[in-house]
Design a protein around this motif. Structure first.
Motif, PDB file in Angstrom:
ATOM      1  N   TYR A  86       0.965  -1.188  -0.026  1.00 39.04           N
ATOM      2  CA  TYR A  86      -0.065   0.053  -0.016  1.00 39.04           C
ATOM      3  C   TYR A  86       0.781   1.217   0.022  1.00 39.04           C
ATOM      4  CZ  TYR A  86      -3.501  -3.455   1.526  1.00 39.04           C
ATOM      5  OH  TYR A  86      -4.313  -4.456   1.504  1.00 39.04           O
ATOM      6  N   ILE A  87       0.119   2.316  -0.318  1.00 40.07           N
ATOM      7  CA  ILE A  87       1.018   3.406  -0.203  1.00 40.07           C
ATOM      8  C   ILE A  87       0.756   4.101   1.279  1.00 40.07           C
ATOM      9  CG2 ILE A  87       0.859   5.999  -1.305  1.00 40.07           C
ATOM     10  CD1 ILE A  87      -0.307   4.952  -3.818  1.00 40.07           C
ATOM     11  N   GLN A  88       1.704   4.540   1.679  1.00 43.64           N
ATOM     12  CA  GLN A  88       1.536   5.212   3.194  1.00 43.64           C
ATOM     13  C   GLN A  88       0.899   6.531   3.062  1.00 43.64           C
ATOM     14  OE1 GLN A  88       4.634   5.709   6.366  1.00 43.64           O
ATOM     15  NE2 GLN A  88       5.163   7.158   5.005  1.00 43.64           N
ATOM     16  N   VAL A  89       0.966   7.378   2.279  1.00 48.37           N
ATOM     17  CA  VAL A  89       0.272   8.571   1.868  1.00 48.37           C
ATOM     18  C   VAL A  89       0.766   9.114   0.535  1.00 48.37           C
ATOM     19  CG1 VAL A  89       0.101   9.615   4.109  1.00 48.37           C
ATOM     20  CG2 VAL A  89       1.780  10.434   2.894  1.00 48.37           C
ATOM     21  N   ALA A  90      -0.135   9.833  -0.137  1.00 47.24           N
ATOM     22  CA  ALA A  90      -0.143   9.804  -1.570  1.00 47.24           C
ATOM     23  C   ALA A  90       0.434  11.419  -1.715  1.00 47.24           C
ATOM     24  CB  ALA A  90      -1.434   9.843  -2.387  1.00 47.24           C
ATOM     25  N   VAL A  91       1.642  11.475  -2.495  1.00 47.57           N
ATOM     26  CA  VAL A  91       2.267  13.007  -2.493  1.00 47.57           C
ATOM     27  C   VAL A  91       1.335  13.802  -3.765  1.00 47.57           C
ATOM     28  CG1 VAL A  91       3.770  12.275  -4.571  1.00 47.57           C
ATOM     29  CG2 VAL A  91       4.446  14.166  -2.938  1.00 47.57           C
ATOM     30  N   THR A  92       1.170  15.180  -3.559  1.00 49.27           N
ATOM     31  CA  THR A  92       0.712  15.798  -4.668  1.00 49.27           C
ATOM     32  C   THR A  92       1.477  16.789  -4.948  1.00 49.27           C
ATOM     33  OG1 THR A  92      -1.356  15.312  -3.869  1.00 49.27           O
ATOM     34  CG2 THR A  92      -1.288  17.079  -5.087  1.00 49.27           C
ATOM     35  N   ILE A  93       2.505  16.783  -5.785  1.00 50.60           N
ATOM     36  CA  ILE A  93       3.404  17.895  -6.309  1.00 50.60           C
ATOM     37  C   ILE A  93       2.730  18.885  -6.731  1.00 50.60           C
ATOM     38  CG2 ILE A  93       5.557  18.103  -7.660  1.00 50.60           C
ATOM     39  CD1 ILE A  93       5.853  15.893  -5.803  1.00 50.60           C
ATOM     40  N   LYS A  94       2.955  20.137  -6.285  1.00 49.06           N
ATOM     41  CA  LYS A  94       2.415  21.586  -6.590  1.00 49.06           C
ATOM     42  C   LYS A  94       3.290  22.465  -6.960  1.00 49.06           C
ATOM     43  CE  LYS A  94       1.156  22.977  -2.015  1.00 49.06           C
ATOM     44  NZ  LYS A  94       0.240  23.309  -1.212  1.00 49.06           N
ATOM     45  N   HIS A  95       3.076  23.337  -7.944  1.00 46.02           N
ATOM     46  CA  HIS A  95       1.845  23.754  -8.643  1.00 46.02           C
ATOM     47  C   HIS A  95       2.074  23.649 -10.182  1.00 46.02           C
ATOM     48  CE1 HIS A  95       1.910  26.035  -4.731  1.00 46.02           C
ATOM     49  NE2 HIS A  95       0.713  25.657  -4.574  1.00 46.02           N
ATOM     50  N   PHE A  96       1.527  22.546 -10.844  1.00 47.84           N
ATOM     51  CA  PHE A  96       1.865  22.557 -12.446  1.00 47.84           C
ATOM     52  C   PHE A  96       0.989  23.617 -13.111  1.00 47.84           C
ATOM     53  CE2 PHE A  96       1.528  20.558 -16.515  1.00 47.84           C
ATOM     54  CZ  PHE A  96       2.838  20.115 -16.630  1.00 47.84           C
ATOM     55  N   ASP A  97       1.760  24.626 -13.644  1.00 50.22           N
ATOM     56  CA  ASP A  97       3.002  25.036 -13.554  1.00 50.22           C
ATOM     57  C   ASP A  97       3.281  26.421 -13.829  1.00 50.22           C
ATOM     58  OD1 ASP A  97       5.911  24.382 -13.348  1.00 50.22           O
ATOM     59  OD2 ASP A  97       6.211  23.717 -15.381  1.00 50.22           O
ATOM     60  N   ALA A  98       4.421  26.861 -13.647  1.00 52.52           N
ATOM     61  CA  ALA A  98       4.896  28.297 -13.644  1.00 52.52           C
ATOM     62  C   ALA A  98       4.238  28.889 -13.024  1.00 52.52           C
ATOM     63  CB  ALA A  98       4.774  28.660 -15.332  1.00 52.52           C
ATOM     64  N   ASN A  99       3.865  28.471 -11.629  1.00 50.72           N
ATOM     65  CA  ASN A  99       3.217  29.097 -10.532  1.00 50.72           C
ATOM     66  C   ASN A  99       4.246  29.902  -9.878  1.00 50.72           C
ATOM     67  OD1 ASN A  99       1.094  28.222  -7.854  1.00 50.72           O
ATOM     68  ND2 ASN A  99       1.608  30.119  -8.661  1.00 50.72           N
ATOM     69  N   SER A 100       4.784  31.076 -10.073  1.00 54.04           N
ATOM     70  CA  SER A 100       5.655  31.776  -9.392  1.00 54.04           C
ATOM     71  C   SER A 100       5.475  33.176  -9.315  1.00 54.04           C
ATOM     72  CB  SER A 100       7.242  31.653  -9.804  1.00 54.04           C
ATOM     73  OG  SER A 100       7.327  32.022 -11.272  1.00 54.04           O
ATOM     74  N   LEU A 101       4.258  33.557  -9.214  1.00 57.07           N
ATOM     75  CA  LEU A 101       3.618  35.026  -9.228  1.00 57.07           C
ATOM     76  C   LEU A 101       2.511  34.933  -8.215  1.00 57.07           C
ATOM     77  CD1 LEU A 101       3.484  37.724 -11.758  1.00 57.07           C
ATOM     78  CD2 LEU A 101       1.293  37.077 -10.615  1.00 57.07           C
ATOM     79  N   GLU A 102       2.377  35.657  -7.421  1.00 54.55           N
ATOM     80  CA  GLU A 102       1.313  35.747  -6.544  1.00 54.55           C
ATOM     81  C   GLU A 102       0.392  37.102  -6.435  1.00 54.55           C
ATOM     82  OE1 GLU A 102       0.700  33.032  -3.967  1.00 54.55           O
ATOM     83  OE2 GLU A 102       2.163  32.275  -5.344  1.00 54.55           O
ATOM     84  N   GLY A 103       0.875  38.090  -6.537  1.00 60.43           N
ATOM     85  CA  GLY A 103       0.303  39.347  -6.542  1.00 60.43           C
ATOM     86  C   GLY A 103       0.906  40.470  -5.442  1.00 60.43           C
ATOM     87  N   GLY A 104       0.947  41.680  -5.773  1.00 58.44           N
ATOM     88  CA  GLY A 104       1.821  42.499  -4.915  1.00 58.44           C
ATOM     89  C   GLY A 104       2.756  43.220  -5.903  1.00 58.44           C
ATOM     90  N   ALA A 105       3.853  42.551  -5.834  1.00 60.32           N
ATOM     91  CA  ALA A 105       4.725  43.152  -6.989  1.00 60.32           C
ATOM     92  C   ALA A 105       4.232  43.407  -8.335  1.00 60.32           C
ATOM     93  CB  ALA A 105       6.181  42.351  -6.974  1.00 60.32           C
ATOM     94  N   ALA A 106       3.087  42.716  -8.915  1.00 59.39           N
ATOM     95  CA  ALA A 106       2.846  43.209 -10.312  1.00 59.39           C
ATOM     96  C   ALA A 106       1.194  43.601 -10.177  1.00 59.39           C
ATOM     97  CB  ALA A 106       2.845  41.710 -10.948  1.00 59.39           C
TER      98      ALA A 106
END
Length: 807
Positions: free
Chosen positions: A215-235
């Motif tokens: 069994y899987i111990q817990v399932a990974v969820t790789i995030k955030h697909f993709d090019a997520n490197s702008l939040e808000g503030g500077a732009a």
């Protein structure tokens, strides 16, 4: 009293110890219905409970019994929090399920047990990368996985016994550090795609692979697909935030820079989950992008995809890519293959989209298969009496072994940037600890941490849940001042003066700090930034908020200038996620500089042990430190890293990627010279081209760790675009004694040196290269290498997507 670290057990052995014993008492929470197919409950006669059937057949049988009208409920991540039990299938004995237990540096949605054990809060993402230690990365993830399982068994986040916190860990954040202003660098890790991929693989294997291989111990969820490197503030002044921004990225850069961490996590780590992000790439909202479907095939991905919180809604509300929520739901499900909606868009509009012909029930059933299969793979539909994961409980949370690992990780992550003979300090001196982070507790830990301290004795005896009056406080976190005071010993004196706040002056603060510094033999100054709203927003980094500036807040710089001008030996340590400009502290004869990132629960102890030379286990910079005026010449919107961003494309660095000193001096030498000319082995899958042996000698007075990084430098390869330098391997050697030497081996395979074409194909390219083996402190071994043969396409750009989609 805390022990010094002397000879520590290896991380591999530590991981085995963590995975060995089971809790002495079996939890009873599964009786409440968090597991399906419980014998005697009246539902185990269904074929999907028959463990002798093939897994796919069991999943299909369950799907066939679910009414179409409730299927969108099962594809809603956290719907049961708004309408009790609506995800449950009581007529089939299937309980509700909570998708989305955040796991960035701990089991963050977890809590504290009734005996006062809290989930282990490890250092932040940049710290993980700075260790350059795959074993420690994997061991930390293994602890997070075990503790998540244990809390699941204990019934955290229950709703009258029907809903349990999920066993899918949303994390790590695998987005690359392409701009230092990004608000979530404390969750991310590095600017290097290979290093981020190795972190992703270690995270995935640590979380998913426990002692029960069935069994899987817990399932990974790789995030955030993709090019997520702008939040808000500077732009924000340009009208952009993470919900409406579209990143323009070439096929070349997708393959070379933005995808490798996801690709490695899926292909090498066998990640079971991926999260699609809010933003668009080249005009298409990521959760609706057919490239996710193509990547499934190209990378052999058989897991599930979830949206970031209501990202499907953003496709029509913010990006205006489609005209309705119904169309957004169907395109996300069909084209983006987004199986889980972390919002209510599927719940409210998916069947509407089916009725309109935007997608079909077959598309819904495919998504159900991906998600329900994962719950079967987690053992939630099988008898539990012989499943070790169901036996985990209170005794597996916050263990002494986990705390020891936490300290090791923090020690290995601290980066010594400069040291003009000031460190190590001798105990028994007069020390002044100053600065807004000198007595930090919460700011050692930073983001999304959940509860790290049990309710204090003043809390009501029964309040052990997250809603407790003082749960979430940080009173149990040792501060740098406290750790330094203890390590300085009874014969020394250690005083603390704050001096200033993070971005504001304090009445009389400078004068008090200067007075304490003048009486001290050595000054230790804690500076940096935070995600706290009390910080000037221009300097604040957090989810949904990017920084405008990358220098220190002026009040901190002013305090530092006053202290440094005294001429006293001064040790500065920085707390931050993304880089902080440090040019004003470089080459100062009385300043030693330490980058600490957000070092976690044991960060203060690690700082104290490292400053006094009790430990000598330093890390390396996981990203480039730019000059403070870098932001004036580089747009937050620019995703083209070939514009002299990162070390791979010639960035002008104050502190380069991979840099890091030690309290010892190490020398590198080739133990066996690399071959000058190598062939490509056609048709092979990563055939070994060369094994290079590197000898490491410790010439210093202290036992210590050393990191060796292996790079390739393309010189003449017949491609129009390629990085000037690229990491392809690394190793950490631990506890090398003074005057000792050790030989390590680097295996160079055909897949070690891959480049991307302008069309996004990954290729083995013949040509001239230079290989270097570096320790980040000035030791560089270099060897020319020519690879001959014909260019080989290892992986075509995923999918047959029309060229007009890409810029």
């Amino acid at each position: 009293m805390r022990h010094s670290l002397g000879p520590l057990m290896s991380p591999v052995l530590l991981m085995l110890i963590l995975a060995a014993g089971l809790a002495t008492a079996q939890p009873s929470y599964y009786d409440a219905g968090v597991s399906a197919c419980v014998p005697g409950a009246g539902y185990d006669h269904f074929p999907f409970c028959n463990t002798s059937m093939p897994l796919a057949d069991r999943v299909h049988d369950l799907i066939s019994r679910i009414p179409d009208g409730v299927k969108p409920n099962l594809l809603t991540a956290r719907g049961h929090l708004k309408s009790r039990g609506r995800q449950a299938l009581p007529e089939l004995g299937v309980p509700s399920y909570y998708w989305g237990t955040n796991c960035i540096h701990s089991s963050m949605s977890a809590n504290c047990t009734k005996d006062g054990r809290c989930s282990t809060s490890f250092p932040s993402g940049p710290s993980w990368s700075a260790t350059f230690d795959r074993n420690v990365m994997r061991s930390m993830a293994a602890v997070v996985g075990r503790e998540t399982r244990a809390f699941f068994n204990l019934g955290n986040f229950t709703d009258n016994g029907r809903n349990g916190m999920g066993l899918d860990c949303w994390g790590p954040v695998a987005n690359i550090n392409r701009d230092p202003r990004w608000g979530r660098h404390g969750e991310g890790g590095t600017e290097d795609p290979f290093l981020m991929g190795q972190l992703g693989v270690a995270w995935t294997k640590g979380l998913q692979e426990g002692e029960d291989q069935r069994y899987i111990q817990v399932a990974v969820t790789i995030k955030h697909f993709d090019a997520n490197s702008l939040e808000g503030g500077a732009a924000a002044d340009q009208g952009y935030d993470r919900h409406n921004f579209s990143a323009n990225i070439s096929k070349y850069l997708l393959a070379d820079y933005y995808w490798p961490a996801f690709r490695a996590s899926i292909k090498l780590g066998k990640a079971k989950g991926v999260m699609c992000s809010y933003n668009s790439v080249n005009g298409i909202p990521v959760c609706l992008d057919p490239l996710m479907k193509a990547a499934r095939a190209a990378w052999g991905f058989d897991g599930y995809v979830t949206s970031d919180s209501d990202a499907v809604s953003d496709a029509w509300r913010r990006h205006h890519y489609v005209k309705s929520a119904a169309e957004a739901s169907c395109l996300a499900l069909k084209h983006g293959q987004c199986d889980i909606d972390s919002g209510n868009t599927y719940y409210d509009h998916l069947l509407e989209g089916v009725k309109a012909g935007h997608c079909s029930m077959e598309d819904i059933n495919r998504a159900l298969f991906n998600t329900l299969r994962l719950r079967f793979e987690l053992g939630l539909f099988d008898p539990i009496k012989d499943q070790p994961y169901w036996m985990l409980g209170q005794g597996d949370i916050g263990t002494d072994e986990a705390k020891e690992l936490n300290l090791i990780a923090a020690l290995e992550s601290l980066v010594l940037i400069s040291n003009p003979g000031i460190l190590p300090l001798k105990a028994g001196q007069r020390l002044a600890v100053l600065g807004p982070h000198g007595n930090a507790s919460m700011d050692l830990i930073q983001v999304d941490t959940g509860v790290v301290c049990p309710p204090s004795p003043s809390a009501h005896a029964g309040e052990w849940q997250a809603e407790a009056a003082d749960a979430g406080q940080f009173y149990c976190v040792r501060t740098p001042y406290q750790a330094i005071q203890e390590t300085n010993g009874k014969n020394g004196t250690t005083t603390y003066v704050r001096g200033c706040d993070l971005s504001d002056e304090l009445p009389g603060g400078f004068q008090q700090a200067l007075a304490a510094a003048k009486l001290a033999d050595v000054v230790i100054l804690g500076l940096g930034i935070s995600e706290r709203e009390t910080l000037d927003p221009k300097f604040m980094e957090r989810e949904a908020h990017d920084r405008d500036r990358i220098d220190l807040p002026p009040v901190q710089q002013q305090l530092a200038n006053y202290i440094i001008a005294l001429g006293k030996p001064t040790v500065i340590f920085l707390l931050n996620g993304g880089m902080v400009a440090v040019e004003d502290f470089m080459n100062k004869k009385n300043v030693a500089l330490i980058e600490a990132f957000y070092p976690g629960m044991e960060g203060a102890n690690a700082l104290a042990q490292s400053i006094f030379g009790i430990a000598n286990r330093w890390g390396r910079m996981p990203y480039t430190v730019y000059h403070s005026n870098w932001t004036k010449h580089n747009s937050m919107l620019d995703h083209d890293v070939t514009h002299q961003r990162t070390y791979r494309y010639g960035a002008d660095a104050v502190v380069p990627f991979g840099f890091g000193l030690s309290l010892s001096t190490f020398r590198l030498a080739f133990a066996s010279a690399p071959t000058a000319t190598l062939p490509l082995a056609y048709g092979s899958d990563g055939a070994v081209l060369e094994t290079v042996e590197v000898e490491i000698r410790n010439l210093g007075p202290l036992v210590g760790d050393e990191v060796v990084m292996a790079y390739f430098h393309p010189k003449k390869v017949g491609l129009t675009m390629y990085p000037t330098k690229s990491l392809f391997d690394f190793q950490r050697v631990k506890n090398l004694q003074p005057a000792a030497r050790i030989t390590i081996s680097f295996t160079i395979t055909e897949n070690s040196i891959l480049l991307a074409t302008p069309g996004g194909d990954l290729v083995r390219a013949p040509g001239d290269y230079v290989l270097t083996f570096e320790n980040g402190a000035g030791e560089i071994l270099s060897k020319d290498l020519t690879i001959h043969g014909e260019q080989v396409v290892v992986e075509p750009f995923p999918g047959k997507v029309s060229s007009e989609i890409f810029v």
